[in-house]
Design a protein around this motif. Structure first.
Motif, PDB file in Angstrom:
ATOM      1  N   LEU A   9      16.777   8.636 -16.101  1.00  0.00           N
ATOM      2  CA  LEU A   9      16.650   8.793 -14.650  1.00  0.00           C
ATOM      3  C   LEU A   9      16.375   7.425 -14.056  1.00  0.00           C
ATOM      4  CD1 LEU A   9      16.508  10.874 -12.288  1.00  0.00           C
ATOM      5  CD2 LEU A   9      14.023  10.811 -12.565  1.00  0.00           C
ATOM      6  N   THR A  10      17.322   6.886 -13.277  1.00  0.00           N
ATOM      7  CA  THR A  10      17.166   5.540 -12.729  1.00  0.00           C
ATOM      8  C   THR A  10      16.095   5.523 -11.655  1.00  0.00           C
ATOM      9  OG1 THR A  10      18.852   5.865 -11.025  1.00  0.00           O
ATOM     10  CG2 THR A  10      19.596   5.027 -13.150  1.00  0.00           C
ATOM     11  N   ASP A  11      15.344   4.425 -11.627  1.00  0.00           N
ATOM     12  CA  ASP A  11      14.283   4.276 -10.628  1.00  0.00           C
ATOM     13  C   ASP A  11      14.866   3.982  -9.256  1.00  0.00           C
ATOM     14  OD1 ASP A  11      11.515   4.004  -9.818  1.00  0.00           O
ATOM     15  OD2 ASP A  11      11.918   1.870  -9.646  1.00  0.00           O
ATOM     16  N   LYS A  12      15.996   3.268  -9.225  1.00  0.00           N
ATOM     17  CA  LYS A  12      16.548   2.836  -7.947  1.00  0.00           C
ATOM     18  C   LYS A  12      17.221   3.972  -7.186  1.00  0.00           C
ATOM     19  CE  LYS A  12      19.319  -0.799  -5.828  1.00  0.00           C
ATOM     20  NZ  LYS A  12      20.099  -2.032  -6.042  1.00  0.00           N
ATOM     21  N   SER A  13      17.996   4.801  -7.903  1.00  0.00           N
ATOM     22  CA  SER A  13      18.774   5.833  -7.215  1.00  0.00           C
ATOM     23  C   SER A  13      18.274   7.247  -7.460  1.00  0.00           C
ATOM     24  CB  SER A  13      20.245   5.743  -7.657  1.00  0.00           C
ATOM     25  OG  SER A  13      20.355   5.989  -9.048  1.00  0.00           O
ATOM     26  N   ASP A  14      17.303   7.409  -8.376  1.00  0.00           N
ATOM     27  CA  ASP A  14      16.796   8.738  -8.725  1.00  0.00           C
ATOM     28  C   ASP A  14      17.909   9.658  -9.226  1.00  0.00           C
ATOM     29  OD1 ASP A  14      14.120   8.366  -8.349  1.00  0.00           O
ATOM     30  OD2 ASP A  14      14.120   8.997  -6.261  1.00  0.00           O
ATOM     31  N   SER A  52       0.812  -1.221   0.000  1.00  0.00           N
ATOM     32  CA  SER A  52       0.000   0.000   0.000  1.00  0.00           C
ATOM     33  C   SER A  52       0.845   1.270   0.000  1.00  0.00           C
ATOM     34  CB  SER A  52      -0.912   0.009   1.228  1.00  0.00           C
ATOM     35  OG  SER A  52      -0.143   0.126   2.422  1.00  0.00           O
ATOM     36  N   GLY A  53       2.129   1.141   0.368  1.00  0.00           N
ATOM     37  CA  GLY A  53       2.984   2.322   0.454  1.00  0.00           C
ATOM     38  C   GLY A  53       3.035   2.917   1.846  1.00  0.00           C
ATOM     39  N   ASP A  54       2.356   2.284   2.816  1.00  0.00           N
ATOM     40  CA  ASP A  54       2.410   2.770   4.197  1.00  0.00           C
ATOM     41  C   ASP A  54       3.774   2.499   4.828  1.00  0.00           C
ATOM     42  OD1 ASP A  54      -0.191   3.668   4.090  1.00  0.00           O
ATOM     43  OD2 ASP A  54      -1.039   1.793   4.845  1.00  0.00           O
ATOM     44  N   ILE A  55       4.459   1.458   4.343  1.00  0.00           N
ATOM     45  CA  ILE A  55       5.810   1.140   4.818  1.00  0.00           C
ATOM     46  C   ILE A  55       6.773   1.391   3.666  1.00  0.00           C
ATOM     47  CG2 ILE A  55       7.340  -0.660   5.694  1.00  0.00           C
ATOM     48  CD1 ILE A  55       4.893  -2.017   6.913  1.00  0.00           C
ATOM     49  N   LYS A 104      16.040   3.582   4.166  1.00  0.00           N
ATOM     50  CA  LYS A 104      17.175   4.397   3.724  1.00  0.00           C
ATOM     51  C   LYS A 104      16.777   5.436   2.686  1.00  0.00           C
ATOM     52  CE  LYS A 104      21.904   3.957   1.941  1.00  0.00           C
ATOM     53  NZ  LYS A 104      22.947   2.997   1.461  1.00  0.00           N
ATOM     54  N   THR A 105      15.942   5.040   1.727  1.00  0.00           N
ATOM     55  CA  THR A 105      15.624   5.925   0.597  1.00  0.00           C
ATOM     56  C   THR A 105      14.263   6.601   0.704  1.00  0.00           C
ATOM     57  OG1 THR A 105      14.634   4.123  -0.687  1.00  0.00           O
ATOM     58  CG2 THR A 105      17.019   4.473  -0.921  1.00  0.00           C
ATOM     59  N   LYS A 106      13.414   6.096   1.617  1.00  0.00           N
ATOM     60  CA  LYS A 106      12.041   6.602   1.760  1.00  0.00           C
ATOM     61  C   LYS A 106      11.230   6.402   0.477  1.00  0.00           C
ATOM     62  CE  LYS A 106      12.987   7.894   5.903  1.00  0.00           C
ATOM     63  NZ  LYS A 106      12.576   6.989   7.002  1.00  0.00           N
ATOM     64  N   LYS A 107      11.595   5.378  -0.295  1.00  0.00           N
ATOM     65  CA  LYS A 107      10.852   5.049  -1.506  1.00  0.00           C
ATOM     66  C   LYS A 107      10.042   3.783  -1.273  1.00  0.00           C
ATOM     67  CE  LYS A 107      12.618   5.530  -5.519  1.00  0.00           C
ATOM     68  NZ  LYS A 107      13.438   5.359  -6.735  1.00  0.00           N
ATOM     69  N   ARG A 108       9.086   3.533  -2.167  1.00  0.00           N
ATOM     70  CA  ARG A 108       8.253   2.340  -2.047  1.00  0.00           C
ATOM     71  C   ARG A 108       9.044   1.095  -2.434  1.00  0.00           C
ATOM     72  NH1 ARG A 108       2.052   3.591  -3.552  1.00  0.00           N
ATOM     73  NH2 ARG A 108       1.970   1.366  -3.116  1.00  0.00           N
ATOM     74  N   TYR A 109       8.642  -0.027  -1.873  1.00  0.00           N
ATOM     75  CA  TYR A 109       9.247  -1.306  -2.235  1.00  0.00           C
ATOM     76  C   TYR A 109       8.791  -1.701  -3.638  1.00  0.00           C
ATOM     77  CZ  TYR A 109      10.847  -2.083   2.558  1.00  0.00           C
ATOM     78  OH  TYR A 109      11.488  -1.979   3.767  1.00  0.00           O
ATOM     79  N   SER A 110       9.693  -2.310  -4.393  1.00  0.00           N
ATOM     80  CA  SER A 110       9.354  -2.738  -5.748  1.00  0.00           C
ATOM     81  C   SER A 110       8.467  -3.982  -5.685  1.00  0.00           C
ATOM     82  CB  SER A 110      10.625  -3.065  -6.534  1.00  0.00           C
ATOM     83  OG  SER A 110      11.226  -4.250  -6.032  1.00  0.00           O
ATOM     84  N   PRO A 111       7.654  -4.217  -6.724  1.00  0.00           N
ATOM     85  CA  PRO A 111       6.819  -5.428  -6.754  1.00  0.00           C
ATOM     86  C   PRO A 111       7.638  -6.703  -6.607  1.00  0.00           C
ATOM     87  CG  PRO A 111       6.104  -3.894  -8.449  1.00  0.00           C
ATOM     88  CD  PRO A 111       7.378  -3.333  -7.882  1.00  0.00           C
ATOM     89  N   GLY A 112       8.855  -6.723  -7.188  1.00  0.00           N
ATOM     90  CA  GLY A 112       9.705  -7.907  -7.075  1.00  0.00           C
ATOM     91  C   GLY A 112      10.117  -8.183  -5.641  1.00  0.00           C
ATOM     92  N   THR A 113      10.462  -7.130  -4.902  1.00  0.00           N
ATOM     93  CA  THR A 113      10.855  -7.291  -3.500  1.00  0.00           C
ATOM     94  C   THR A 113       9.669  -7.788  -2.670  1.00  0.00           C
ATOM     95  OG1 THR A 113      12.530  -5.556  -3.659  1.00  0.00           O
ATOM     96  CG2 THR A 113      11.728  -6.097  -1.453  1.00  0.00           C
ATOM     97  N   ILE A 114       8.498  -7.217  -2.906  1.00  0.00           N
ATOM     98  CA  ILE A 114       7.299  -7.637  -2.168  1.00  0.00           C
ATOM     99  C   ILE A 114       6.993  -9.106  -2.451  1.00  0.00           C
ATOM    100  CG2 ILE A 114       4.806  -7.288  -1.942  1.00  0.00           C
ATOM    101  CD1 ILE A 114       5.338  -4.304  -2.590  1.00  0.00           C
ATOM    102  N   GLU A 115       7.145  -9.511  -3.709  1.00  0.00           N
ATOM    103  CA  GLU A 115       6.895 -10.908  -4.066  1.00  0.00           C
ATOM    104  C   GLU A 115       7.846 -11.843  -3.334  1.00  0.00           C
ATOM    105  OE1 GLU A 115       6.673 -13.756  -8.063  1.00  0.00           O
ATOM    106  OE2 GLU A 115       6.922 -11.590  -8.263  1.00  0.00           O
ATOM    107  N   ARG A 116       9.117 -11.427  -3.186  1.00  0.00           N
ATOM    108  CA  ARG A 116      10.082 -12.269  -2.469  1.00  0.00           C
ATOM    109  C   ARG A 116       9.747 -12.352  -0.980  1.00  0.00           C
ATOM    110  NH1 ARG A 116      13.248 -10.152  -6.670  1.00  0.00           N
ATOM    111  NH2 ARG A 116      13.794  -8.231  -5.577  1.00  0.00           N
ATOM    112  N   TYR A 117       9.238 -11.260  -0.398  1.00  0.00           N
ATOM    113  CA  TYR A 117       8.793 -11.319   1.001  1.00  0.00           C
ATOM    114  C   TYR A 117       7.607 -12.279   1.144  1.00  0.00           C
ATOM    115  CZ  TYR A 117      11.656  -7.815   3.384  1.00  0.00           C
ATOM    116  OH  TYR A 117      12.695  -7.156   3.987  1.00  0.00           O
ATOM    117  N   MET A 118       6.725 -12.293   0.157  1.00  0.00           N
ATOM    118  CA  MET A 118       5.586 -13.215   0.192  1.00  0.00           C
ATOM    119  C   MET A 118       6.063 -14.660   0.088  1.00  0.00           C
ATOM    120  SD  MET A 118       2.926 -11.082  -2.224  1.00  0.00           S
ATOM    121  CE  MET A 118       1.752 -12.429  -2.322  1.00  0.00           C
TER     122      MET A 118
END
Length: 408
Positions: A264-269, A104-107, A111-125
């Motif tokens: 403009l990279t998504d990871k490092s802005d 949801s973006g609540d967490i 370090k970067t204050k950015k949202r977690y990527s879908p790939g990272t969320i899938e690995r947590y699942m």
């Protein structure tokens, strides 16, 4: 949505984290169930349950939230008038809530204050499922205060018994440690085991591949049509701009400015400027600055092995890996190992081989440390041999290079 077992009707649904299953409290004969002849009381319950669950599913889809087993079972139990079964201290509930917060973006990433990527969320699942299986298989207690060194050692032993790759276990432990750190900071527990060395499990260096300039040219010159042609073009373009898999769906953010690409990279802005290679320019112009978009790495990777096989990229490559605590090595044809991740590794490797200093290449790849960058440089044994042979130290000063007229 409903199933039969041992004379009873059960509600059953696969959710994002696990299967929800609740007995609705109605007995029925197997033949009557198969014929759809349900008692009126059972029909009423089933209609109400289906309505409530469908409403909840539609809500989750609308707000892009996880459909969790716990929530679905709670909805069914409410219809049936059952009390919620609280699981005080059960950290798997908190793990699933954390995933929902990431989605949801609540967490945000600390370090970067950015949202977690879908790939990272899938690995947590995925790791939530692995952890739940460990708890179920070994009858472990999923409470914060019970997680001690014996509990963690048991997890390592179980992971080996499951024949997990070393890096799978390393990621499981890293995410478990991150979860315990997050919930500790949130005041959910006071167990500081996440600070101990037992929670740190080293990763194994991945035996990935990079293509040589000659191999890229062979891929580029293949006569292809349709989906394979588009996949080839994006792959070759990616090999010359260092395209990240996570940026595949943002590929048209690459802009040709005079003699270079900007992105403009998504990871490092950070804005990255990449010198233009003639192949990348031709592909960019071929599509009139609107390159084909792939939503994920798998949709592109589906074509790459076959494309590289056609280009005869079949050098044998030894892959060493550890599974179930046992290290072994197997040879594969190089084309079998090519994936979308090969694009970025290819740029890094060929740039280093061309003599460009690491720090300058890192400006293109976006790496912030030499250690992380070095993992992307994949120089094969043959490449190393040819590189060494080209050095003057290995040449006989009394011999000269053969001329074009020698032997004629």
């Amino acid at each position: 949505m409903f199933t039969y077992s041992n004379g009873y009707i059960y509600f059953s649904m696969y959710c994002d984290d696990d299967r929800a299953r609740v007995a609705i409290g109605e007995k029925i004969d197997k033949d009557n169930y198969a014929a759809g002849q349900f008692p009126q009381a059972a029909k009423t319950k089933m209609i109400r349950i289906e309505h409530v669950v469908n409403e909840h599913v539609n809500y989750c889809r609308a707000v892009k939230s996880l459909l969790l087993k716990r929530d679905v079972e709670d909805k069914v139990n409410e219809v049936l008038g059952k009390q919620k079964k609280g699981k005080a201290g059960n950290f798997m509930d908190d793990w699933n809530l954390m995933i929902e917060g990431m989605r949801s973006g609540d967490i945000l990433i600390k370090k970067t204050k950015k949202r977690y990527s879908p790939g990272t969320i899938e690995r947590y699942m995925d790791n939530a499922k692995r952890m739940s299986k460990y708890i179920e298989d070994k009858l472990m207690i999923a409470r914060y205060e019970k997680v001690n060194e014996k509990w963690v050692n048991g997890l390592y032993v179980w992971a080996n018994q499951q024949n997990y790759a070393k890096n799978t276990t390393a990621l499981l432990m890293a995410q478990f440690r991150a979860f315990l750190t997050y919930t500790y900071d949130e005041g959910r527990h006071r167990n500081e085991i996440f600070k101990k060395s037992i929670m740190y499990f080293s990763r194994e260096e991945v035996d990935a591949v990079a293509l040589t300039e000659d191999e890229i040219s062979r891929v580029y010159n293949l006569n292809l049509e349709g989906p394979k042609e588009r996949a080839r073009d994006i792959f070759v373009f990616g090999c010359y701009v260092g395209l990240r898999v996570e940026d595949l769906n943002r590929i048209n953010n690459y802009k040709l400015v005079n003699d270079h690409f900007e992105f403009l990279t998504d990871k490092s802005d950070k804005k990255v400027k990449i010198p233009m290679h003639w192949m990348a320019r031709k592909i960019y112009q071929k599509y009139n600055s609107k390159l084909p978009v792939y939503g994920c790495g798998s949709s592109l990777g589906h074509h790459l092995s076959d494309i590289c096989k056609r280009a005869e990229i079949n050098e044998p490559v030894l892959i060493v890996s550890t599974k179930g605590g046992v290290t072994s090595g197997n040879y594969y044809a190089k084309y079998e190992l090519v994936s979308p991740h090969t694009m970025r590794r290819t740029l890094a490797t060929n740039a280093v081989l061309a003599g460009i200093p690491d720090r300058e290449v890192m400006l293109i790849t976006g790496h912030s440390s030499v250690d992380s960058f070095s993992r992307y440089v994949k120089i094969s044994d043959e490449m190393k041999l040819q590189l060494l042979k080209s050095r003057s130290w290995f040449k006989d000063p009394l011999q000269t290079e053969p001329s074009a007229h020698d032997g004629k």
